[in-house]
Write a protein that holds these residues in place. Structure first.
Motif, PDB file in Angstrom:
ATOM      1  N   UNK A  43       0.828  -1.212   0.000  1.00  0.00           N
ATOM      2  CA  UNK A  43       0.000   0.000   0.000  1.00  0.00           C
ATOM      3  C   UNK A  43       0.856   1.254   0.000  1.00  0.00           C
ATOM      4  N   UNK A  44       2.018   1.213   0.666  1.00  0.00           N
ATOM      5  CA  UNK A  44       2.918   2.365   0.679  1.00  0.00           C
ATOM      6  C   UNK A  44       3.481   2.623  -0.710  1.00  0.00           C
ATOM      7  N   UNK A  45       3.861   1.552  -1.394  1.00  0.00           N
ATOM      8  CA  UNK A  45       4.423   1.683  -2.742  1.00  0.00           C
ATOM      9  C   UNK A  45       3.375   2.227  -3.704  1.00  0.00           C
ATOM     10  N   UNK A  46       2.148   1.714  -3.592  1.00  0.00           N
ATOM     11  CA  UNK A  46       1.072   2.173  -4.470  1.00  0.00           C
ATOM     12  C   UNK A  46       0.748   3.641  -4.224  1.00  0.00           C
ATOM     13  N   UNK A  47       0.599   4.014  -2.963  1.00  0.00           N
ATOM     14  CA  UNK A  47       0.272   5.402  -2.632  1.00  0.00           C
ATOM     15  C   UNK A  47       1.383   6.342  -3.098  1.00  0.00           C
ATOM     16  N   UNK A  48       2.617   5.899  -2.953  1.00  0.00           N
ATOM     17  CA  UNK A  48       3.763   6.719  -3.355  1.00  0.00           C
ATOM     18  C   UNK A  48       3.822   6.936  -4.863  1.00  0.00           C
ATOM     19  N   UNK A  49       3.159   6.069  -5.626  1.00  0.00           N
ATOM     20  CA  UNK A  49       3.238   6.138  -7.087  1.00  0.00           C
ATOM     21  C   UNK A  49       1.913   6.481  -7.762  1.00  0.00           C
ATOM     22  N   UNK A  50       0.885   6.791  -6.987  1.00  0.00           N
ATOM     23  CA  UNK A  50      -0.414   7.097  -7.580  1.00  0.00           C
ATOM     24  C   UNK A  50      -0.383   8.421  -8.336  1.00  0.00           C
ATOM     25  N   UNK A  51      -1.093   8.517  -9.455  1.00  0.00           N
ATOM     26  CA  UNK A  51      -1.192   9.800 -10.167  1.00  0.00           C
ATOM     27  C   UNK A  51      -1.956  10.821  -9.333  1.00  0.00           C
ATOM     28  N   UNK A  52      -1.723  12.104  -9.597  1.00  0.00           N
ATOM     29  CA  UNK A  52      -2.282  13.174  -8.769  1.00  0.00           C
ATOM     30  C   UNK A  52      -3.803  13.152  -8.745  1.00  0.00           C
ATOM     31  N   UNK A  53      -4.418  12.761  -9.892  1.00  0.00           N
ATOM     32  CA  UNK A  53      -5.878  12.830  -9.960  1.00  0.00           C
ATOM     33  C   UNK A  53      -6.554  11.826  -9.030  1.00  0.00           C
ATOM     34  N   UNK A  54      -5.836  10.744  -8.690  1.00  0.00           N
ATOM     35  CA  UNK A  54      -6.404   9.777  -7.746  1.00  0.00           C
ATOM     36  C   UNK A  54      -6.498  10.409  -6.356  1.00  0.00           C
ATOM     37  N   UNK A  55      -5.480  11.198  -6.001  1.00  0.00           N
ATOM     38  CA  UNK A  55      -5.483  11.839  -4.691  1.00  0.00           C
ATOM     39  C   UNK A  55      -6.673  12.780  -4.514  1.00  0.00           C
ATOM     40  N   UNK A  56      -7.092  13.409  -5.598  1.00  0.00           N
ATOM     41  CA  UNK A  56      -8.214  14.350  -5.541  1.00  0.00           C
ATOM     42  C   UNK A  56      -9.509  13.634  -5.159  1.00  0.00           C
ATOM     43  N   UNK A  57      -9.646  12.387  -5.588  1.00  0.00           N
ATOM     44  CA  UNK A  57     -10.893  11.644  -5.370  1.00  0.00           C
ATOM     45  C   UNK A  57     -10.810  10.670  -4.194  1.00  0.00           C
ATOM     46  N   UNK A  58      -9.719  10.713  -3.437  1.00  0.00           N
ATOM     47  CA  UNK A  58      -9.482   9.710  -2.396  1.00  0.00           C
ATOM     48  C   UNK A  58      -9.308  10.365  -1.026  1.00  0.00           C
ATOM     49  N   UNK A  59      -9.769   9.699  -0.002  1.00  0.00           N
ATOM     50  CA  UNK A  59      -9.549  10.103   1.376  1.00  0.00           C
ATOM     51  C   UNK A  59      -9.127   8.869   2.175  1.00  0.00           C
ATOM     52  N   UNK A  60      -8.283   8.950   3.191  1.00  0.00           N
ATOM     53  CA  UNK A  60      -7.644  10.164   3.700  1.00  0.00           C
ATOM     54  C   UNK A  60      -6.526  10.657   2.786  1.00  0.00           C
TER      55      UNK A  60
END
Length: 505
Positions: free
Chosen positions: A170-187
């Motif tokens: 999960x750390x590796x995935x979060x570290x490499x996610x595109x910016x647009x995923x962060x906009x739609x994701x919480x926390x």
């Protein structure tokens, strides 16, 4: 409004394209898998592993079986360690920059699973998109893209070692996610990357309680802990009061059966539940139909699948088959070859095919997590089905459990000993135990034979766990959060004895 409409148009176009591709591998599974295998062999023929096993001379699946051995992690570890120390072209072309530290069980020994650029993008990331695509295709009325997705991963701290990084997947995935995923994701990414579980749980609760959550993603046991914390913090009667637009829970890591009733109660309305089958080694299956808990085996993620029939698993030279020769209704240990550089790797999971056209599966357990001390061959699916019946007739609901053998002594028969943590206690523990025992006999003929007249196995020994026993035991081991869990079945007493001791304290 125009921006949202454009976004939905783009998303829907992508979904239609991907659903067509999924249908293609469902229609041509053997050809798809053959293409995966020979593409992997071609890419890796100049690696150390490829040269050692003559990848460039393999021209058929039979060649592959004859030349490349089936391996466990322990067999493959020297190659992984060389890659982890920064060596190039070990079992996959180029450098491997990330390694997923596997912490799925309470075992002390850590595994480091290589995550190549290809496995990150074309397996794990691709599967995340597919999960949403399949759901949205099944539910055209969905509002996934207008509300937040709540994700709950494990310890998300990344560590540097040699020239590489390691941590939970999960750390590796979060570290490499595109910016647009962060906009739609919480926390937020900052909170998701916190490592200490209690502090992280507090921070997640603080962030998500004010969001409009439409979907949740995580392991059922740990997501339940979070949802209970959110309700306590907000004073809400149920989750749907807080998040009225919640419509789906994507869950994996452990069986959902023991938690189904609890989720109905805590959420307070009907939502959709979709199971996924992922691990550090790869992403394997996604539930593709809302009315069935079977999972579609995903065949175009750069993973080549093989299977060992469990009735031959402990043979010195067991039969290994590819998809072409599997049979529905038979229990198999899964062997994978991946675009992360794992070759004929025994992952440790067992599955049963519910369908071979298309290939759909259910997880049945682990090759090491079963009880077979007396020839009873008790698998987790047997236990969960029997528990479901026992709970039904006694009004019980189970949060967690584990079981182990009580070995024979002199003239005494053996037994199975269980410790159950109930969220709702049975109306009568003896009736619960008898119902559990009765349904195990109905489901498993080997168990029934060993229980005959108490000659080999006596009636199950059942203990009630104190509230939060399993949580506190995992806490004592530094194993809170993510996919950490106590194995539900064990052929020895490694887990149950310390739990019983803690239960007395």
């Amino acid at each position: 409004m125009a921006t949202k409409a454009l976004f939905n148009t783009v998303v829907n176009w992508f979904i239609r394209q991907r659903i067509d591709q999924i249908q293609n591998f469902m229609d041509h599974p053997i050809e798809t898998q053959k293409g995966i295998l020979f593409s992997q062999l071609f890419h890796a023929e100049d690696t150390e592993y490829g040269k050692a096993y003559g990848f460039n001379s393999i021209s058929s699946y039979q060649d592959f079986k004859n030349k490349v051995p089936v391996v466990t992690y322990e067999d493959f570890e020297p190659f992984i360690e060389r890659a982890r120390q920064g060596h190039k072209d070990v079992s996959w072309p180029g450098y491997i920059k990330h390694f997923a530290k596997s912490s799925g069980t309470t075992n002390a020994k850590s595994k480091f699973i290589p995550i190549s650029t290809e496995s990150l993008e074309y397996c794990h990331m691709k599967a995340g998109k597919d999960m949403v695509s399949i759901y949205a295709n099944n539910h055209p009325e969905n509002q996934l893209f207008t509300n937040k997705n709540l994700r709950l991963g494990g310890s998300s701290e990344l560590h540097a070692d040699f020239n590489t990084k390691f941590g939970d997947l999960s750390a590796i995935l979060i570290d490499n996610l595109p910016f647009w995923v962060e906009i739609t994701t919480t926390p937020s990414k900052k909170v998701s990357l916190m490592s200490e579980w209690e502090s992280k749980l507090k921070a997640i609760t603080s962030e998500v309680k004010n969001e409009d959550v439409g979907s949740i993603l995580g392991v059922p046991s740990w997501m339940m802990v979070l949802l209970q914390r959110v309700l306590k913090e907000t004073g809400s009667g149920n989750i749907s009061e807080l998040w009225p637009n919640l419509e789906v829970f994507f869950h994996g890591g452990i069986s959902f059966k023991p938690y189904k009733d609890q989720y109905r109660q805590i959420i307070g309305k009907k939502i959709n539940y979709y199971e996924i089958y992922n691990a550090s080694e790869g992403f394997f299956g996604i539930q593709d139909r809302s009315d069935s808990d079977e999972m579609l085996l995903m065949l175009d993620y750069g993973i080549f699948y093989e299977f060992i029939p469990m009735d031959q698993f402990h043979f010195s030279n067991p039969k290994v088959v590819n998809l072409e020769d599997v049979e529905a209704g038979k229990n198999y240990a899964m062997v994978i070859t991946t675009n992360g550089g794992l070759w004929r790797y025994l992952i440790g999971d067992t599955v049963i095919f519910t369908s071979t056209n298309p290939f759909r599966i259910k997880i049945t357990g682990r090759t090491k997590h079963y009880i077979n001390a007396f020839g009873e061959e008790l698998m987790i699916t047997n236990v969960e089905s029997a528990l479901s019946k026992a709970c039904e007739v006694t009004g019980a609901s189970i949060t967690d459990f584990t079981g182990a053998p009580v070995f024979m002594k002199e003239n005494e028969s053996g037994a199975h000993e269980w410790i159950f943590e109930f969220s709702h206690h049975p109306d009568d523990l003896d009736r619960f135990t008898d119902a559990f025992d009765h349904h195990l006999k109905m489901i498993n003929s080997d168990y029934e034979a060993k229980r005959y007249n108490n000659l080999t196995l006596k009636r199950p020994i059942v203990h009630i766990a104190k509230p939060h026993l399993f949580y506190h035991w995992l806490e004592s081991k530094g194993k809170l959060g993510g996919q950490n869990k106590v194995p539900r079945l064990s052929n020895d007493r490694e887990y149950i004895d310390p739990l019983l001791e803690l239960n007395k304290a």
